[in-house]
Design a protein around this motif. Structure first.
Motif, short mmCIF file in Angstrom:
data_model
loop_
_atom_site.label_atom_id
_atom_site.label_comp_id
_atom_site.label_asym_id
_atom_site.label_seq_id
_atom_site.Cartn_x
_atom_site.Cartn_y
_atom_site.Cartn_z
N GLN A 81 0.84 -1.18 0.00
CA GLN A 81 0.00 0.00 0.00
C GLN A 81 0.88 1.24 0.00
OE1 GLN A 81 -2.04 1.05 3.68
NE2 GLN A 81 -3.86 1.66 2.55
N LEU A 82 0.48 2.24 -0.77
CA LEU A 82 1.19 3.53 -0.79
C LEU A 82 0.16 4.63 -0.87
CD1 LEU A 82 4.02 4.86 -1.07
CD2 LEU A 82 3.69 4.78 -3.54
N GLY A 83 0.27 5.64 -0.02
CA GLY A 83 -0.72 6.70 -0.04
C GLY A 83 -0.20 7.99 0.56
N ALA A 84 -0.97 9.04 0.41
CA ALA A 84 -0.60 10.34 0.98
C ALA A 84 -1.86 11.06 1.40
CB ALA A 84 0.18 11.16 -0.05
N ASP A 85 -1.79 11.74 2.53
CA ASP A 85 -2.85 12.66 2.96
C ASP A 85 -2.26 14.06 2.90
OD1 ASP A 85 -3.95 10.42 5.60
OD2 ASP A 85 -4.54 10.54 3.50
N TYR A 110 2.38 7.52 3.59
CA TYR A 110 2.43 6.25 4.32
C TYR A 110 2.57 5.10 3.34
CZ TYR A 110 -2.56 6.44 3.14
OH TYR A 110 -3.75 6.57 2.48
N THR A 111 3.15 4.02 3.82
CA THR A 111 3.30 2.83 3.01
C THR A 111 3.28 1.61 3.92
OG1 THR A 111 4.67 1.74 1.33
CG2 THR A 111 5.84 2.86 3.10
N SER A 112 2.89 0.47 3.36
CA SER A 112 2.96 -0.77 4.14
C SER A 112 3.20 -1.93 3.19
CB SER A 112 1.67 -0.99 4.95
OG SER A 112 0.59 -1.27 4.10
N PHE A 113 3.84 -2.96 3.73
CA PHE A 113 4.12 -4.17 2.97
C PHE A 113 3.83 -5.36 3.87
CE2 PHE A 113 5.91 -6.81 -0.23
CZ PHE A 113 6.52 -7.86 0.45
N GLN A 114 3.11 -6.36 3.32
CA GLN A 114 2.76 -7.54 4.12
C GLN A 114 2.93 -8.80 3.29
OE1 GLN A 114 -1.48 -8.46 5.03
NE2 GLN A 114 -0.87 -8.31 7.16
N TYR A 115 3.47 -9.85 3.90
CA TYR A 115 3.59 -11.16 3.27
C TYR A 115 2.68 -12.14 4.00
CZ TYR A 115 5.43 -15.79 2.20
OH TYR A 115 5.53 -17.11 1.85
N THR A 116 1.93 -12.96 3.23
CA THR A 116 1.07 -13.97 3.86
C THR A 116 1.40 -15.34 3.28
OG1 THR A 116 -0.67 -13.69 2.20
CG2 THR A 116 -0.84 -12.36 4.19
#
Lengths: 407, 74
Positions: A81-85, A110-116
């Motif tokens: 996920q990548l975003g900006a406010d 903001y950014t997030s990375f997840q592995y499942t």
């Protein structure tokens, strides 16, 4: 020898000697790619800004684009996920660190990375991730570990997630380009003659637990809880306090805060294509806040392609024991705030939207798009409007075939 | 707060035990349960509004799907 006997015997012998084709085992992996483009627009106004001690404009506009990518290959998955406010806030000008126009601009990226990983035998999904966000006066790094288990009969799910956030409240990371060296905590301009805190970090530890149960063909219930421990600088450095003797200070909180939230959910698919999603939420913490949420989201399936989404939420809150309006704090108090987000308030959120599921090619293209509008009204006069749109694209295909030789 | 925690824990155990009372659904009986709108986790288009609630009110939600830290103050 009879010719017929010879022919039949030859055929029988050939069948005896013939071997079946060695097909081998084939494995197919389903590849799924989902891309979501979102845009959120937020408008707010009120008259109880904490930056000016509990009285003053709270006018604020947020432009919030974001991008989500999910990829699945067999039992592995990644989420990015990548975003900006982008925030335009009238009250930020009243901090007055930098000379600015009437409404100073700030941005939170903001950014997030997840592995499942899905474990087929135990029907368990393990997840691990990292996240981060940065704005001019805030920097946060998050770590996440999660586990979800589905029962063998697919009637129950159990989930647990641990989140750890390590935050730095110093200003300056965006002052001279991106990721500059942080400089200092930012106080109101007239209160910069001393350091008001001996800490600039904030650490949060969250444990989220969930359980869902399918009751019958049309009903599902869920129980969720969140336990949170926060340590460090929990106040906001540029929130002013006006004391009863006309002196001034900045917001002060204890250096620990424990929170507990519990919610009960009930989803029901009624006849006529109406889905009712109901929630009751309870909240308490050791700042003295008690909160109750009653929430209903309804999905009305007008057709297989169109769904209408009305929603209604009511929230009531008992104030924090540290809260008092402007000019009512005694200078001898140890902890104090005039932030109306922590006061005794009621709020109503009314929403309407729609979701469209276009008929496209079977495994490719626009999967759905949605539009939602929310109006938020708080009992102390704060009003806010939110518009959220999302476009979701999905692509599914079989992965590379892999043959195994059978023994 | 300890007594409140114990009551909530007992309620959760009671509700969880209801799980054993439901007969398993066959795959062809799951058409309503498997509808995307019946998901407990919700759609991304709602998440910003939940975030705004968490900033503008003193509480947090139990679903706790916070993407990152960050103040969001002012």
């Amino acid at each position: 020898m009879n010719k017929r006997t010879l022919l039949v015997g030859s055929l029988a012998f050939s069948l005896l000697m013939a071997k079946a084709q060695n097909r081998g085992k084939s494995e197919f992996k389903v590849k799924e790619t989902e891309v979501e483009l979102l845009y959120n627009h937020y408008l707010q106004n009120g008259d109880n800004s904490a930056v000016t001690g509990g009285e003053g404009t709270e006018r604020l506009t947020v432009y919030g684009p974001s991008f989500n990518l999910k990829k699945k290959l067999g039992k592995n998955g990644i989420n990015f996920q990548l975003g900006a406010d982008i925030i335009s806030s009238a009250s930020t000008d009243n901090i007055d660190r930098i000379k600015s126009s009437a409404s100073r601009l700030d941005a939170r990226s903001y950014t997030s990375f997840q592995y499942t990983r899905y474990l087929e035998k135990s029907k368990m999904t393990l997840s691990a991730g990292l996240s981060g966000s940065i704005e001019s006066d805030y920097f946060s790094i998050g770590k996440h570990l999660g586990i979800t288990k589905t029962s063998q009969n697919d009637m129950q799910t159990y989930s647990a997630e641990l989140q750890i956030f390590n935050d730095d409240l110093r200003w300056g990371r965006l002052d001279d380009g991106f990721l500059s060296e942080p400089q200092f905590l930012i106080y109101p301009v007239e209160l910069r003659f001393q350091e008001w805190y001996d800490e600039y970090r904030r650490d949060s530890y969250n444990l989220n637990l969930g359980f869902t149960q399918v009751l019958d063909q049309r009903n599902t219930i869920g129980i969720f809880s969140a336990l949170s421990l926060q340590k460090g600088l929990l106040a906001t450095p540029f929130h002013r306090i006006f004391f009863s003797d006309n002196s001034r200070g900045v917001e002060q909180f204890p250096d620990e805060r424990r929170k507990l939230a519990v919610s009960l959910r009930w989803n029901r698919f009624t006849t006529g294509g109406v889905i009712l999603k109901n929630k009751v939420g309870l909240y308490t913490d050791d700042f003295g806040i008690l909160g109750l949420t009653l929430d209903n989201e309804t999905a009305i399936k007008l057709s297989p392609k169109w769904t209408l989404l009305p929603s209604l939420r009511y929230y009531t809150q008992k104030e924090s024991k540290f809260f008092a309006p402007k000019g009512e704090h005694d200078p001898s108090e140890e902890f104090y705030t005039s932030d109306y987000d922590l006061s005794a308030v009621n709020s109503i959120t009314v929403g309407m939207g729609w979701r469209h599921w276009p008929a496209t090619r079977k495994n490719k293209g626009l999967h759905n798009f949605s539009f939602r509008y929310f109006f938020y009204s708080r009992s102390n006069g704060l009003r806010a409007h939110t518009v959220s749109t999302s476009f979701n694209f999905l692509k599914k295909r079989k992965g590379r075939e892999r043959k195994k030789k059978s023994k | 707060m300890n007594q409140f925690l114990l009551k909530i824990f007992a309620l959760c155990l009671l509700l969880a035990s209801l799980g054993s009372c439901s007969a398993a659904l066959k795959p062809y009986e799951r058409q309503y349960i498997n509808d995307p709108e019946m998901s407990m986790t919700g759609f991304s288009a709602n998440k910003f509004q939940h975030y705004a609630h968490a900033i503008r009110e003193g509480s947090v939600t139990a679903e706790g799907k916070k993407g990152s830290g960050g103040c969001g103050c002012n």
